[in-house]
Write an enzyme that holds these catalytic residues in place. Sequence first.
Site, mmCIF file in Angstrom:
data_model
loop_
_atom_site.group_PDB
_atom_site.id
_atom_site.type_symbol
_atom_site.label_atom_id
_atom_site.label_comp_id
_atom_site.label_asym_id
_atom_site.label_seq_id
_atom_site.Cartn_x
_atom_site.Cartn_y
_atom_site.Cartn_z
ATOM 1 N N CYS A 136 43.052 19.688 55.556
ATOM 2 C CA CYS A 136 44.295 19.992 56.272
ATOM 3 C C CYS A 136 45.368 18.974 55.925
ATOM 4 O O CYS A 136 45.185 17.769 56.131
ATOM 5 C CB CYS A 136 44.057 20.005 57.777
ATOM 6 S SG CYS A 136 45.552 20.330 58.738
ATOM 7 N N ALA A 153 43.526 33.197 54.246
ATOM 8 C CA ALA A 153 44.067 32.793 55.548
ATOM 9 C C ALA A 153 45.403 33.482 55.770
ATOM 10 O O ALA A 153 45.501 34.431 56.549
ATOM 11 C CB ALA A 153 44.194 31.275 55.630
ATOM 12 N N ARG A 154 46.445 33.048 55.045
ATOM 13 C CA ARG A 154 47.758 33.678 55.219
ATOM 14 C C ARG A 154 47.689 35.185 54.946
ATOM 15 O O ARG A 154 48.319 35.984 55.655
ATOM 16 C CB ARG A 154 48.779 33.031 54.286
ATOM 17 C CG ARG A 154 49.191 31.625 54.659
ATOM 18 C CD ARG A 154 50.178 31.058 53.653
ATOM 19 N NE ARG A 154 49.595 30.952 52.319
ATOM 20 C CZ ARG A 154 50.262 31.104 51.177
ATOM 21 N NH1 ARG A 154 51.554 31.379 51.204
ATOM 22 N NH2 ARG A 154 49.657 30.960 50.010
ATOM 23 N N ASP A 157 45.950 31.696 47.825
ATOM 24 C CA ASP A 157 46.624 32.800 47.114
ATOM 25 C C ASP A 157 45.832 34.100 47.062
ATOM 26 O O ASP A 157 45.994 34.876 46.121
ATOM 27 C CB ASP A 157 46.987 32.386 45.684
ATOM 28 C CG ASP A 157 48.057 31.311 45.636
ATOM 29 O OD1 ASP A 157 48.662 31.030 46.685
ATOM 30 O OD2 ASP A 157 48.276 30.739 44.545
ATOM 31 N N LYS A 187 35.303 21.493 53.524
ATOM 32 C CA LYS A 187 36.469 22.174 52.949
ATOM 33 C C LYS A 187 37.403 21.099 52.409
ATOM 34 O O LYS A 187 37.862 20.246 53.160
ATOM 35 C CB LYS A 187 37.181 23.029 53.991
ATOM 36 C CG LYS A 187 38.307 23.882 53.414
ATOM 37 C CD LYS A 187 38.830 24.866 54.463
ATOM 38 C CE LYS A 187 39.792 25.863 53.840
ATOM 39 N NZ LYS A 187 41.082 25.252 53.492
ATOM 40 N N ASN A 228 39.663 29.004 47.798
ATOM 41 C CA ASN A 228 40.679 29.252 48.824
ATOM 42 C C ASN A 228 42.065 29.067 48.217
ATOM 43 O O ASN A 228 42.307 28.124 47.474
ATOM 44 C CB ASN A 228 40.465 28.283 49.987
ATOM 45 C CG ASN A 228 41.503 28.423 51.090
ATOM 46 O OD1 ASN A 228 41.892 27.445 51.701
ATOM 47 N ND2 ASN A 228 41.958 29.627 51.358
#
Length: 351
Positions: free
Chosen positions: A124, A248-249, A226, A165, A224
Amino acid sequence: MSIPEFNLLSLGDHRNPLYNPLHILQTTWETKGRPAYIIGPMVRYSKLPFRELCRHFNADIVYTPMILAREFVRNEVARYSDFTTNELDRCVVVQVGVNNVEDLLKFVEMIYPYVDGIGLNCGCPIKEQVREGIGAALMLEPELVAEMVAAVKRKYGDKVTLETKIRIHKDINETIAFAKKVEAAGVDYITVHGRTKTTRSSQPANWDAIKTIKQNVSCPVVANGDCFTVEDAQAIADLTGVDGIMAARGALANPAMFAGYDKTPWMAIERFWDLATSYGLPFRIIQHHLSQMLDGVVSRKLVKEMNETSSLVEMIDWFDNHFILKRNGDQGFATLVEPPFRIVRETAARI
């Protein structure tokens, strides 16, 4: 201290091994001919209703929002507000923000019987988290991350499936060394976001870097960044050779993306309304989800109108005034792809 019992629904200590994320990552290519489809952790938005919605549309593994271990293990209010689950919530991985062994072990002890995996957040980039020494700050602390991983695996072994992650370093060799170190410590799989902690999301993810990580470790690897369509997922998997693809997005905008829809189908919106009001979510979170889902499905003018509603009742009335919004139990509930405008002329308001 324990997690609130009403959130657990007597799930007990034993999880179905078929929902173990490691098992899913190891078998999905063979059984389904594709990578595992994964919905990543999103602050505030990966709550129980959204997780169930995504699973309905082919997601194999779904993450919770990141939970701060420090708050969770010390604060009963945090436990009530941060984590809810039920017997349908599988495969679910809880992501934790933590920077020391003591808090991590306390967190794992409290939550592991009620999830299928635990993900250690080392990626993050939010400044507040980095200042606290969690998230992407841990990319500069490979020894600490390895120590945390090893401590969990020493105590729990295969009882706990553990992921890290990460993001990539400017020097890919640093990332390779990091990945090898946590693998040696016992981590079960690694998720790699194909950007550095300072790379903007408008810049493309680095698939070559993820491919290199995959080639240098033996554990499963998840890519992870795009991924906005099921076609993206396949293309990324083909380029990198990874075992799973995390979105995610893309999933926030279209929770049905892994079912092959290029935009949110109306059935997902009706299903989300049912889940959100059945389980309960704060009004502004419901509003944000619906705003994301409707973007590109109806006109920007209508999305703006919906965003200007100031209460759940007002927003429900707004939907009923503009669309034929069916409830669970109504004939044809959650079956349509296109929005059923209540007034024919409103179809002109589409993009």
